[in-house]
Write a protein that holds these residues in place. Structure first.
Motif, mmCIF file in Angstrom:
data_model
loop_
_atom_site.group_PDB
_atom_site.id
_atom_site.type_symbol
_atom_site.label_atom_id
_atom_site.label_comp_id
_atom_site.label_asym_id
_atom_site.label_seq_id
_atom_site.Cartn_x
_atom_site.Cartn_y
_atom_site.Cartn_z
ATOM 1 N N HIS A 1 -7.518 139.139 30.185
ATOM 2 C CA HIS A 1 -6.180 138.893 30.850
ATOM 3 C C HIS A 1 -6.507 138.803 32.562
ATOM 4 O O HIS A 1 -5.936 139.303 33.336
ATOM 5 C CB HIS A 1 -5.240 140.095 30.883
ATOM 6 N N ILE B 1 1.272 132.840 42.485
ATOM 7 C CA ILE B 1 0.069 132.106 42.564
ATOM 8 C C ILE B 1 0.132 131.145 43.555
ATOM 9 O O ILE B 1 -0.768 130.681 44.363
ATOM 10 C CB ILE B 1 -0.353 131.545 41.214
ATOM 11 N N ASN C 1 -6.302 140.787 37.847
ATOM 12 C CA ASN C 1 -5.667 141.152 36.645
ATOM 13 C C ASN C 1 -4.221 140.185 36.698
ATOM 14 O O ASN C 1 -3.339 140.525 37.331
ATOM 15 C CB ASN C 1 -5.363 142.465 36.898
ATOM 16 N N ASN C 2 -4.208 139.482 35.403
ATOM 17 C CA ASN C 2 -2.797 138.726 35.475
ATOM 18 C C ASN C 2 -1.567 139.606 35.584
ATOM 19 O O ASN C 2 -0.532 139.051 35.564
ATOM 20 C CB ASN C 2 -2.998 137.915 33.923
ATOM 21 N N ASP C 3 -1.605 140.953 35.085
ATOM 22 C CA ASP C 3 -0.472 141.848 35.090
ATOM 23 C C ASP C 3 0.238 141.483 36.507
ATOM 24 O O ASP C 3 1.511 141.984 36.622
ATOM 25 C CB ASP C 3 -0.687 143.261 34.656
ATOM 26 N N TRP D 1 -7.974 127.315 41.311
ATOM 27 C CA TRP D 1 -7.418 128.194 40.326
ATOM 28 C C TRP D 1 -7.834 128.337 39.006
ATOM 29 O O TRP D 1 -7.351 127.178 38.232
ATOM 30 C CB TRP D 1 -5.654 128.321 40.707
ATOM 31 N N SER E 1 -7.496 135.869 35.841
ATOM 32 C CA SER E 1 -7.550 134.766 36.347
ATOM 33 C C SER E 1 -8.594 134.623 37.651
ATOM 34 O O SER E 1 -8.631 135.936 37.999
ATOM 35 C CB SER E 1 -6.091 134.458 37.074
ATOM 36 N N ASP F 1 -7.455 129.822 35.216
ATOM 37 C CA ASP F 1 -6.549 130.756 34.567
ATOM 38 C C ASP F 1 -6.973 131.344 33.126
ATOM 39 O O ASP F 1 -6.353 132.166 32.616
ATOM 40 C CB ASP F 1 -5.138 130.347 34.599
ATOM 41 N N LEU G 1 0.265 139.145 38.385
ATOM 42 C CA LEU G 1 0.765 137.764 38.740
ATOM 43 C C LEU G 1 1.838 137.250 38.297
ATOM 44 O O LEU G 1 2.310 137.381 37.168
ATOM 45 C CB LEU G 1 -0.503 137.002 38.829
ATOM 46 N N ASN G 2 2.468 136.086 38.849
ATOM 47 C CA ASN G 2 3.120 135.163 38.245
ATOM 48 C C ASN G 2 3.209 133.774 38.758
ATOM 49 O O ASN G 2 2.587 133.650 39.774
ATOM 50 C CB ASN G 2 4.696 135.435 38.074
ATOM 51 N N ASP G 3 3.502 132.830 38.103
ATOM 52 C CA ASP G 3 3.471 131.388 38.892
ATOM 53 C C ASP G 3 3.743 131.250 40.398
ATOM 54 O O ASP G 3 3.198 130.733 41.146
ATOM 55 C CB ASP G 3 3.934 130.361 37.894
#
Ligand code: ASP
Length: 451
Positions: A308, A364, A355-357, A382, A310, A384, A359-361
């Protein structure tokens, strides 16, 4: 004295509670029993904690709650009936459940925490009732009365050090069993706050430290901690003995058998932890022990992967000469409240792993735009599909050529690492790969080091 904790799957039905009670009664030293909420009885089942979350959500939406209360109470009833408790004895559990919406909560987050906590709070009450019914001297001890004080977020609390002073004052009779609910404590203003999910492990460790236990036994549904994820590697070995810091590194990267935050009180009190299987209590399980005098059996202890992540890759010539370059990036992250996991760098480039938890688009795009405008890199990319492989072992410190062996195994499968990082403790090597290569990487490293 031993502190013993049972996870939700070990207390999911009357039969499993009976097994847990046999374990407790088998050893007079097992005096403090920390319980989770009843977990899943089978794969299709729902944990009581999740039912309580649903109950809280229905209350918040002013929906009908009769059915969910009935469903939750039925879980406790099933266990109670198994031991011959009648409805009159179980009435208290139903009353507490029904009264939950009528209490005062500072806000909806506290309401949610209080509902969730009742999975363990009612289970501890029930198990104390069962033991008393069987004429075994036992006492339900509530975190409120024990002074288990927590601070921080209502659903992600942290123990307050004052709790240890409070626990130290509690007298335990040599032939009584204390039944203590896991997962929550009480805030200085008297509200319930829970630890993060799976947090009954944390309560067990706090009590082990607070009561100066000689061991913290953590009973779950597997034979200890495996050297690799059994969903990736077929029949991995179970680790016999490992150090606290090996466990911390592995649980950070996906070993979820034991909650990583639960290690800290155990380390502070230098209490050894034994992760064991409720179904096979004679299996020695895994011991997690202090680093002092530890001698490793293998070069590596475990290998794991997490997918999970990026990464933001930045390239800029003469980056190493530009003072404040990283500071400006970190200021942007700080402004958006985004933590980062790792930041390996070279002379002209730097990768920041997230950690992707968190983040959101939209976030980013925002941070990429701001970093582009503020530090003007020659290249910004970037990535992902980032996975991290962690190879952990106290034995690596003394063995030359471990990194070479890992890289050779990866090369044999055509895997080129995106990043390699060895921590200063020299007990872990972290490798960045593409997500789709992560499982293959774990498999080949395991095979090379264990077979
Ligand atoms: N019952 C809580 C959960 O499901 C805490 C725990 O089981 O440790 O997260």
């Amino acid at each position: 004295m031993k502190v013993v904790k049972f996870g939700g799957s070990s207390l999911a039905s009357g039969q499993s509670v009976e097994q847990a009670l046999n374990i407790i009664l088998n050893d007079p030293e097992r005096q403090v029993i920390v319980v989770s909420a009843p977990g899943k009885r089978n794969n299709a089942d729902t944990k009581v904690t999740d039912l309580l979350i649903k109950y809280a959500e229905q209350v918040l939406k002013h929906e009908e709650t009769d059915a969910i209360v009935k469903q939750i109470f039925a879980r406790y009833q099933e266990i109670g009936y198994f031991f011959g408790l009648n409805d009159e004895k179980l009435q208290i559990i139903q009353n507490i459940l029904l009264a939950l919406p009528n209490q005062n909560y500072p806000d909806n987050n506290y309401l949610m925490a209080a509902f969730k906590a009742h999975g363990e709070r009612l289970n501890a009450r029930l198990i104390a009732l069962i033991l008393q019914h069987e004429n075994i001297k036992s006492r339900f001890l509530d975190p409120v009365d024990a002074g288990l004080i927590v601070t921080g977020e209502p659903n992600d609390a942290l123990v307050n050090p004052e709790s240890y002073l409070n626990l130290d004052q509690i007298k335990i009779d040599p032939n009584e069993k204390i039944i203590f609910p896991g997962f929550f404590g009480i805030t200085p203003s008297g509200n319930i706050a829970t630890f993060s999910r799976g947090g009954s492990d944390i309560t067990g460790a706090i009590l082990a430290r607070g009561f100066h236990a000689n061991i913290y036994e953590n009973f779950t549904d597997v034979n200890g901690i495996f050297a690799a994820n059994p969903n990736i590697v077929m029949h991995p070995i179970s680790i016999k003995k490992m150090t606290y810091r090996e466990m911390r590194e592995l649980s950070y990267a996906g070993f979820s058998v034991f909650h990583d935050e639960a290690l800290i009180p155990a380390i502070q009190g230098q209490i050894p932890i034994n992760v064991k299987n409720t179904q096979e209590p004679d299996n020695p399980g895994t011991m997690i022990v202090p680093e002092k005098n530890f001698s490793p059996d293998n070069t590596i202890t475990g290998v794991t992967s997490q997918k999970h992540f990026s990464a933001l890759y930045l390239h800029k010539y003469l980056l190493n000469k530009e003072a404040g370059f990283t500071l400006r990036i970190l200021q942007i992250l700080y402004k958006h409240n985004i933590p980062y996991e790792h930041m390996p760098s070279g002379i002209d480039d730097i990768t920041i792993i997230f950690n992707n938890d968190f983040l959101n688009d939209q976030l980013i795009d925002q941070i990429c735009n701001e970093i582009q405008a503020t530090i003007n890199p020659d290249q910004l990319e970037w990535i992902d599909d980032y996975a991290i492989i962690m190879v952990v072992g106290e034995g690596m410190k003394k063995t030359p050529g471990v990194s070479r062996q890992i890289l050779d195994s990866l090369a044999s499968q055509g895997i080129t690492p995106r990043m390699i990082n060895q921590g200063a403790s020299q007990i872990s090597i972290m490798i960045g790969t593409k997500k789709e290569k992560a499982d293959k990487a774990v498999k080949i490293i395991y095979q090379d080091f264990f077979n």
